[in-house]
Design a protein around this motif. Structure first.
Motif, PDB file in Angstrom:
ATOM      1  N   ASP A 221       0.816  -1.223   0.000  1.00 13.51           N
ATOM      2  CA  ASP A 221       0.000   0.000   0.000  1.00 13.51           C
ATOM      3  C   ASP A 221       0.846   1.268   0.000  1.00 13.51           C
ATOM      4  O   ASP A 221       0.340   2.350   0.290  1.00 13.51           O
ATOM      5  CB  ASP A 221      -0.926   0.004   1.222  1.00 13.51           C
ATOM      6  N   GLY A 222       2.130   1.136  -0.301  1.00 16.12           N
ATOM      7  CA  GLY A 222       3.013   2.299  -0.319  1.00 16.12           C
ATOM      8  C   GLY A 222       3.655   2.625   1.004  1.00 16.12           C
ATOM      9  O   GLY A 222       4.569   3.447   1.052  1.00 16.12           O
ATOM     10  N   THR A 223       3.192   2.021   2.081  1.00 19.57           N
ATOM     11  CA  THR A 223       3.770   2.319   3.399  1.00 19.57           C
ATOM     12  C   THR A 223       5.054   1.527   3.649  1.00 19.57           C
ATOM     13  O   THR A 223       5.810   1.860   4.551  1.00 19.57           O
ATOM     14  CB  THR A 223       2.777   1.976   4.514  1.00 19.57           C
ATOM     15  N   HIS A 224       5.269   0.472   2.884  1.00 22.04           N
ATOM     16  CA  HIS A 224       6.415  -0.433   3.067  1.00 22.04           C
ATOM     17  C   HIS A 224       6.422  -1.045   4.463  1.00 22.04           C
ATOM     18  O   HIS A 224       7.479  -1.409   4.978  1.00 22.04           O
ATOM     19  CB  HIS A 224       7.729   0.285   2.766  1.00 22.04           C
TER      20      HIS A 224
ATOM     21  N   THR B 252      -6.147  -1.448   1.025  1.00 23.40           N
ATOM     22  CA  THR B 252      -6.430  -0.070   1.422  1.00 23.40           C
ATOM     23  C   THR B 252      -7.914   0.262   1.334  1.00 23.40           C
ATOM     24  O   THR B 252      -8.406   1.113   2.071  1.00 23.40           O
ATOM     25  CB  THR B 252      -5.641   0.910   0.536  1.00 23.40           C
TER      26      THR B 252
ATOM     27  N   GLU C  73       7.919  -4.820   0.030  1.00 28.22           N
ATOM     28  CA  GLU C  73       7.151  -4.155  -1.019  1.00 28.22           C
ATOM     29  C   GLU C  73       8.021  -3.763  -2.207  1.00 28.22           C
ATOM     30  O   GLU C  73       7.537  -3.674  -3.335  1.00 28.22           O
ATOM     31  CB  GLU C  73       6.468  -2.906  -0.432  1.00 28.22           C
TER      32      GLU C  73
ATOM     33  N   LYS D  93      10.359   5.785  -0.875  1.00 31.23           N
ATOM     34  CA  LYS D  93       9.797   6.832  -0.032  1.00 31.23           C
ATOM     35  C   LYS D  93       8.470   6.336   0.539  1.00 31.23           C
ATOM     36  O   LYS D  93       7.418   6.495  -0.080  1.00 31.23           O
ATOM     37  CB  LYS D  93       9.591   8.123  -0.827  1.00 31.23           C
ATOM     38  N   PRO D  94       8.523   5.699   1.708  1.00 32.99           N
ATOM     39  CA  PRO D  94       7.286   5.161   2.282  1.00 32.99           C
ATOM     40  C   PRO D  94       6.300   6.264   2.617  1.00 32.99           C
ATOM     41  O   PRO D  94       6.677   7.352   3.070  1.00 32.99           O
ATOM     42  CB  PRO D  94       7.769   4.454   3.556  1.00 32.99           C
ATOM     43  N   THR D  95       5.028   5.989   2.376  1.00 31.61           N
ATOM     44  CA  THR D  95       3.998   6.933   2.780  1.00 31.61           C
ATOM     45  C   THR D  95       3.823   6.897   4.299  1.00 31.61           C
ATOM     46  O   THR D  95       4.204   5.937   4.965  1.00 31.61           O
ATOM     47  CB  THR D  95       2.665   6.592   2.098  1.00 31.61           C
ATOM     48  N   HIS D  96       3.242   7.935   4.832  1.00 32.05           N
ATOM     49  CA  HIS D  96       3.115   8.080   6.280  1.00 32.05           C
ATOM     50  C   HIS D  96       2.162   7.039   6.866  1.00 32.05           C
ATOM     51  O   HIS D  96       1.150   6.687   6.255  1.00 32.05           O
ATOM     52  CB  HIS D  96       2.618   9.483   6.621  1.00 32.05           C
ATOM     53  N   VAL D  97       2.513   6.537   8.045  1.00 29.06           N
ATOM     54  CA  VAL D  97       1.668   5.583   8.763  1.00 29.06           C
ATOM     55  C   VAL D  97       1.265   6.213  10.088  1.00 29.06           C
ATOM     56  O   VAL D  97       2.115   6.650  10.866  1.00 29.06           O
ATOM     57  CB  VAL D  97       2.422   4.255   9.029  1.00 29.06           C
ATOM     58  N   ASN D  98      -0.037   6.294  10.333  1.00 27.63           N
ATOM     59  CA  ASN D  98      -0.524   6.813  11.612  1.00 27.63           C
ATOM     60  C   ASN D  98      -0.419   5.710  12.667  1.00 27.63           C
ATOM     61  O   ASN D  98      -1.064   4.663  12.544  1.00 27.63           O
ATOM     62  CB  ASN D  98      -1.978   7.281  11.485  1.00 27.63           C
TER      63      ASN D  98
END
Length: 779
Positions: free
Chosen positions: A6-9, A63, A350, A389-394
């Motif tokens: 999902d891009g977060t790696h 996602t 990923e 560049k992993p997307t942000h994870v809350n």
């Protein structure tokens, strides 16, 4: 281990006990599990128990669909079953599943406790594939033709179902093109059949440039008595079991009557190479161009890493073994591999980079799991080409950050003065990075390493044959050829910190967490104390462990935590000669790396199985049990690999009798700091838990980095010549909670008069429990 895609790696690591943990791209672990099914999962501490939490698969549109699917063993009214369940992601936390949302998709009754299969994955067609074993026991003895050839059962099959749009109706539907949908008495879910116990399957991403190979499904199918195989799964395929095993016939009557269109494996190997295949992945990552297109897999029992390269013209697959460092590791993989032997699984992140998971003990409760990342330093991608560049994870909750503790040094001068050594042989250095000041660890050569069989490293012709390991744990590392491929250990996959012994490897361990608690022992103990000793501190020459006075040695010279009454593995015909064994065991210690997480540790796990076994001639020593266990016996089950197939249980007697205290000294002289004693459960003077007298009290020694050299220092103080074995994981007894742990990280050269003269942590500073108390057997 899987990734979210999902891009977060992020990647998700599952434990056999039922935990699933979330790791971020920077190596940090979220403190709360993604899933905790430990109360529902059926497993045991037996060595080789195949039941438990076996697989996790995320929906390909995770996602948006926000569903996950799990595969685990469960007991329903004393009936063992395989359960496939669906969970929904929590509405409040994207790093946790809603535990109340479990929905059973499919349950299959297991007639035996082994051959559970254990693979879930989504194909590129969007359907969920489920790989189930043949039901267990040996030779698929169920019915006239066995479960695998019987299409009226789910056992021994690869299933395919559609789990989309199932919220308001049945948990799944049958894809319209399933091959046996209209066949009488055949289960409509069957996609392929004739499989025995497929363990670990993967989907090929396809060549990054041409897309060739995309969507192919590779599986490792564990064999019976002779062969292990790797298969390409095709719709409607019959993979031959139990008529065939690999390319050969197993059941001759069925084999003669079988159809000629059975799907043959792309590769099969005999049991002299390994006895339990672990399927892998086609490498399609960016960082290692030399490995592109190779199918990399391994063997659970032998610890071999292997690769297959496809010949596009002929369609054949060429076999090559992956050697960590020099070629000797392929000759003696059980002895000198610098990673854990039991290869459980393979994984990719990923970005397509490859990993494998291994453990030091084949038990669900053994906290010895490590995840290694495979790296080839002989040819890497240009800097910056493979950056992500992993997307942000809350993150809700806490992050357990990874802090490297050690740096691998190649051809680099030490920053501090090394400890002087009397040898002219080359030494290796490792700089520790820890809260205390840096220390240079120097590992002198073992006397038995002088051999004429030493081979120079081969030239950098084939990248896949030269991996080495990089470590961030407290190990002594050996500089390796820059042409060697590297395995980088990135995560601990079990419950509390286990520390490594000294060995010349290069494995970079990347995470460790949560030490587990242990219960104090209920044993009455017998104590032998050394007050003072004037034994000459002459160096001990470690000789070949294969013979002693014409008879086999009672105990291995290598570090082990295996109880004296556990099953021993007899040497195979391929075991190296006495001289070769001397070189291997004398030069390398099996790594005992810290493992992390919330799994309790059994007292019987063995961190370094050796190729040769030594039967004790004394009365077996009882392992320690907690008070909470009461009169329960310790149950052990030897890993049966792919043969035997029974569910035998071996019991060990509990020690009885009241202990007595024996003090050895001169005229009752006052104990001096550094005095040691062996606390034995059976009143034996030559073996027991090591305790040391420091600051006016007796305390124990943690087994981190404790080798036979440290054991020799202890035995000399007690008046013996040498240490026959160092027993770890409290195999010779666990101290009561009132006894403090005094020493940790003990590393001795062998000539010290006391453990206090060895390299070690500060007195009282440790990160272990009494479940890691070290014991020594002197001789």
């Amino acid at each position: 281990m899987i990734h979210a895609d999902d891009g977060t790696h992020r990647f998700f690591v599952a434990e056999q006990l039922g935990y699933v943990w979330v790791y971020l791209a920077n190596g940090s672990r979220i403190d709360r599990p993604f899933l905790n099914l430990t109360r529902a999962v059926l497993t045991s501490p037996w060595n080789g128990d195949e039941r438990g939490f076996l697989c996790l698969a995320l929906h390909p549109r995770f996602t948006t669909v926000r569903k996950a699917y799990v595969y685990y063993s469960v007991s329903v009214k004393k009936e063992e079953r395989i359960r496939i369940s669906e969970f929904t992601l929590s509405a409040h936390d994207e790093n946790q599943l809603d535990h109340s949302s479990e929905r059973t998709i499919l349950e299959v009754v297991e007639p035996a406790s082994n051959h559970n299969g254990g693979q879930l994955l989504f194909g590129h067609d969007g359907y969920l594939y489920i790989f189930i074993g043949d039901g267990g026991r040996a030779g698929d003895p169920f019915g006239k033709f066995g479960n695998s050839q019987n299409k009226s059962t789910h056992l021994g099959k690869a299933l395919r179902i559609d789990v989309d749009n199932n919220d308001d109706g049945a948990p799944y539907s049958i894809p319209s093109d399933n091959p046996f949908l209209g066949e009488k008495d055949a289960k409509p879910e069957i996609y392929a059949y004739g499989v025995r116990n497929m363990w670990r399957c993967s989907i090929d991403r396809g060549d990054t440039a041409t897309g060739r190979g995309r969507g192919r499904m590779f599986c490792g199918d564990v064999g019976q008595n002779k062969y292990e195989e790797v298969d390409l799964i095709v719709k409607g395929g019959n993979y031959g079991w139990r008529a065939k095993e690999g390319f050969s016939c197993y059941d001759r009557k069925l084999c003669q009557n079988s159809s000629l269109d059975d799907v043959l494996p792309i590769f099969a190997y005999p049991h002299k190479l390994g006895k339990s295949v672990t399927g892998g992945y086609i490498y399609r990552g960016c960082q290692m161009p030399n490995l592109n297109g190779l199918y990399i897999f391994g063997d659970f029992m032998s610890g071999r890493l292997m690769s297959l390269k496809e010949n596009v013209t002929t369609g054949e697959w060429q076999y090559n073994e992956i050697c960590m460092g020099a070629d000797q590791t392929c000759r003696f993989p059980k002895l000198i591999n610098s990673y854990y032997k039991y290869i459980i699984s393979f994984a990719e992140d990923e970005a397509g980079e490859l990993y494998f998971l291994a453990t030091g003990a084949p038990s669900a409760t053994a906290r010895a799991g490590v995840i290694y990342k495979i790296i080839d330093p002989s040819r890497r991608a240009p800097p910056g080409k493979c950056s992500i560049k992993p997307t942000h994870v809350n993150v809700k909750g806490k992050l357990i950050h990874f802090h490297p503790k050690e740096e691998f040094v190649i051809n680099k001068k030490p920053t501090t003065t090394p400890v002087p050594t009397t040898t002219t042989r080359r030494t290796t250095t490792t700089t520790k990075k820890s809260p205390r000041k840096p220390i240079i660890i120097i590992k002198p050569p073992m006397p038995t390493r002088k051999t004429k069989t030493q081979l120079p490293p081969p030239p950098p012709t084939t990248a896949t044959r030269k991996p080495t390991l990089q470590t961030t744990r407290k190990t002594t590392t050996k500089a390796t050829s820059p042409t060697a491929s590297t395995i980088k250990a990135t995560i601990k996959t079990a419950a509390a910190t286990i520390k490594p012994t000294t060995l010349p490897t290069t494995v970079q361990l990347a995470m460790e967490t949560t030490p587990a608690t242990t219960t104090p022992t209920g044993y009455r103990t017998t104590v032998m104390t050394a007050v003072s000793s004037k034994i000459a501190q002459t160096p001990i020459i470690i000789t070949s462990p294969t013979r002693r006075h014409g008879r086999p040695l009672q105990y291995s010279l290598s570090t082990t935590s295996q109880p004296l009454t556990s099953l021993q593995v007899r040497p195979s015909p391929s075991t190296p000669s006495s001289k070769q064994t001397q070189v291997a065991l004398g030069s390398t210690r099996y790594p005992e790396r810290p493992a992390s997480w919330a799994t309790p540790r059994p007292p019987h796990w063995n961190l370094k199985p050796t190729t040769t076994s030594y039967k004790p001639q004394r009365t077996p020593v009882n392992t320690t049990m907690s008070k909470a266990q009461g009169g329960e016996k310790l149950w052990l089950r030897q890993k049966l690999g792919t043969t035997g197939e029974g569910n035998q249980v071996y019991k060990r007697p509990r020690g009885r009798g009241r202990g007595h205290v024996y003090v050895r000294g001169r005229g009752g002289r006052k104990l001096r700091a550094g005095s040691v004693r062996l606390v034995s459960t059976g009143g034996l003077s030559d073996r027991g838990r090591v305790e040391i007298f420091i600051r006016g009290e007796w305390g124990t020694v943690c087994d981190d980095l404790f080798t036979s050299k440290a054991g020799t220092v202890v035995c000399r103080q007690l008046g013996f010549t040498t240490a026959l074995a160092v027993m770890k994981r409290a195999a010779l007894g666990e101290a009561d909670s009132s006894v403090r742990i005094m020493l940790d990280d003990v590393e001795c050269e062998g000539g010290e008069r006391s453990l206090l003269e060895c390299k070690r942590s500060k007195v009282g500073k440790h990160n272990c429990s009494h479940g890691e108390d070290v014991g020594v057997i002197c001789g």
